[in-house]
Enzyme design. Structure first.
Site, short mmCIF file in Angstrom:
data_model
loop_
_atom_site.label_atom_id
_atom_site.label_comp_id
_atom_site.label_asym_id
_atom_site.label_seq_id
_atom_site.Cartn_x
_atom_site.Cartn_y
_atom_site.Cartn_z
N HIS A 1 36.01 -10.31 -83.18
CA HIS A 1 35.63 -9.10 -83.91
C HIS A 1 35.39 -9.42 -85.39
O HIS A 1 34.42 -8.95 -85.99
CB HIS A 1 36.76 -8.05 -83.87
CG HIS A 1 37.06 -7.47 -82.52
ND1 HIS A 1 38.34 -7.40 -82.02
CD2 HIS A 1 36.26 -6.91 -81.58
CE1 HIS A 1 38.32 -6.82 -80.83
NE2 HIS A 1 37.07 -6.52 -80.53
N ARG B 1 28.99 -11.07 -76.39
CA ARG B 1 29.45 -12.41 -75.99
C ARG B 1 28.56 -12.98 -74.89
O ARG B 1 28.52 -14.19 -74.69
CB ARG B 1 30.90 -12.33 -75.49
CG ARG B 1 31.92 -12.19 -76.59
CD ARG B 1 33.25 -11.75 -76.05
NE ARG B 1 33.15 -10.42 -75.46
CZ ARG B 1 34.18 -9.63 -75.17
NH1 ARG B 1 35.40 -10.05 -75.38
NH2 ARG B 1 34.01 -8.44 -74.66
N LYS C 1 40.62 2.39 -71.12
CA LYS C 1 41.43 1.20 -71.41
C LYS C 1 42.87 1.61 -71.76
O LYS C 1 43.07 2.63 -72.41
CB LYS C 1 40.85 0.44 -72.61
CG LYS C 1 39.60 -0.37 -72.28
CD LYS C 1 39.16 -1.17 -73.51
CE LYS C 1 37.91 -2.00 -73.23
NZ LYS C 1 37.40 -2.63 -74.47
N SER D 1 40.45 -8.93 -76.57
CA SER D 1 41.79 -8.38 -76.79
C SER D 1 42.57 -8.35 -75.48
O SER D 1 43.76 -8.69 -75.45
CB SER D 1 41.70 -6.96 -77.37
OG SER D 1 40.98 -6.95 -78.57
O1 PNS Z 1 36.43 -1.83 -77.71
P1 PNS Z 1 35.41 -1.05 -76.95
O2 PNS Z 1 35.92 -0.68 -75.58
O3 PNS Z 1 34.07 -1.74 -76.91
O4 PNS Z 1 35.21 0.31 -77.75
C1 PNS Z 1 34.39 1.29 -77.21
C2 PNS Z 1 34.27 2.48 -78.15
C3 PNS Z 1 35.63 3.06 -78.51
C4 PNS Z 1 33.58 2.06 -79.42
C5 PNS Z 1 33.41 3.47 -77.34
O5 PNS Z 1 34.08 3.77 -76.14
C6 PNS Z 1 33.11 4.72 -78.12
O6 PNS Z 1 32.23 4.73 -78.97
N1 PNS Z 1 33.87 5.79 -77.83
C7 PNS Z 1 33.75 7.04 -78.53
C8 PNS Z 1 33.21 8.11 -77.61
C9 PNS Z 1 31.71 8.01 -77.49
O7 PNS Z 1 30.96 8.13 -78.44
N2 PNS Z 1 31.29 7.77 -76.24
C10 PNS Z 1 29.90 7.72 -75.87
C11 PNS Z 1 29.33 6.34 -76.05
S1 PNS Z 1 27.67 6.36 -75.47
#
Ligand code: PNS
Length: 158
Positions: free
Chosen positions: A18, A91, A42, A128
């Site tokens: 990250h 990745r 998660k 993570s």
């Molecule tokens: O670490 P991650 O799992 O890649 O994080 C994902 C995260 C938290 C960035 C993503 O799930 C997110 O943006 N969640 C907020 C809700 C949202 O906007 N969801 C629609 C995405 S199209």
């Protein structure tokens, strides 16, 4: 005009993978806001406040990077703070398959752009989730997170 980007993620906790993406995003944009959200699918090791505290310490060396939590949709957060782009690291193909529909949905919702940066080869297997699993069974995680983060993860299993 200040070009502001958001690096969103769960950051549970932040890894060297990250941090590589965050540092490179900071070189491309005037300001970067690292935003911790909740991926509903998660499970968590660190509470939202702890993830923010860890992130704040980890990005302290980067002068144009700040940290914030967000609830709800990432596109609404981007609009609130006037961010022009979401930056994500890839990745490999699996990340791309996961990230592409999110980028397309976010573009559909508000027109915000997503910028993908290729992850460094050295971090290709760093996540993570895997770090937490290795640490849970007493494995060495020192190469994958800053030292103070490794300490905090190990403390969870003492
Ligand atoms: O670490 P991650 O799992 O890649 O994080 C994902 C995260 C938290 C960035 C993503 O799930 C997110 O943006 N969640 C907020 C809700 C949202 O906007 N969801 C629609 C995405 S199209």
């Amino acid at each position: 005009m200040t070009r502001r980007a958001v690096c969103p993620g769960s950051f549970d906790p932040v890894t060297n993978g990250h941090l590589d993406i965050i540092e490179r995003a900071a070189g491309l944009f005037d300001e970067v806001v690292v935003a911790t959200g909740t991926n509903v699918s998660k499970s968590r090791m660190f509470a939202p406040e702890e993830r923010l505290e860890i992130l704040r310490q980890a990005v302290a060396p980067f002068p144009n990077v700040s940290v914030a939590g967000f609830e709800g949709l990432i596109v609404d957060f981007c609009r609130e703070i006037g961010a022009v782009a979401i930056v994500k690291g890839l990745r490999g193909a699996t990340d791309y398959e996961y990230e592409l529909p999110m980028a397309q949905m976010n573009a559909h919702l508000t027109g915000v752009e997503t910028v993908f940066l290729p992850g460094a080869v050295a971090n290709a297997f760093v996540s993570s989730s895997l770090i937490k699993e290795v640490a849970a069974f007493g494995g060495d995680i020192s190469a994958f997170v800053p030292d103070f983060v490794a300490e905090r993860i190990r403390a969870r299993f003492d």
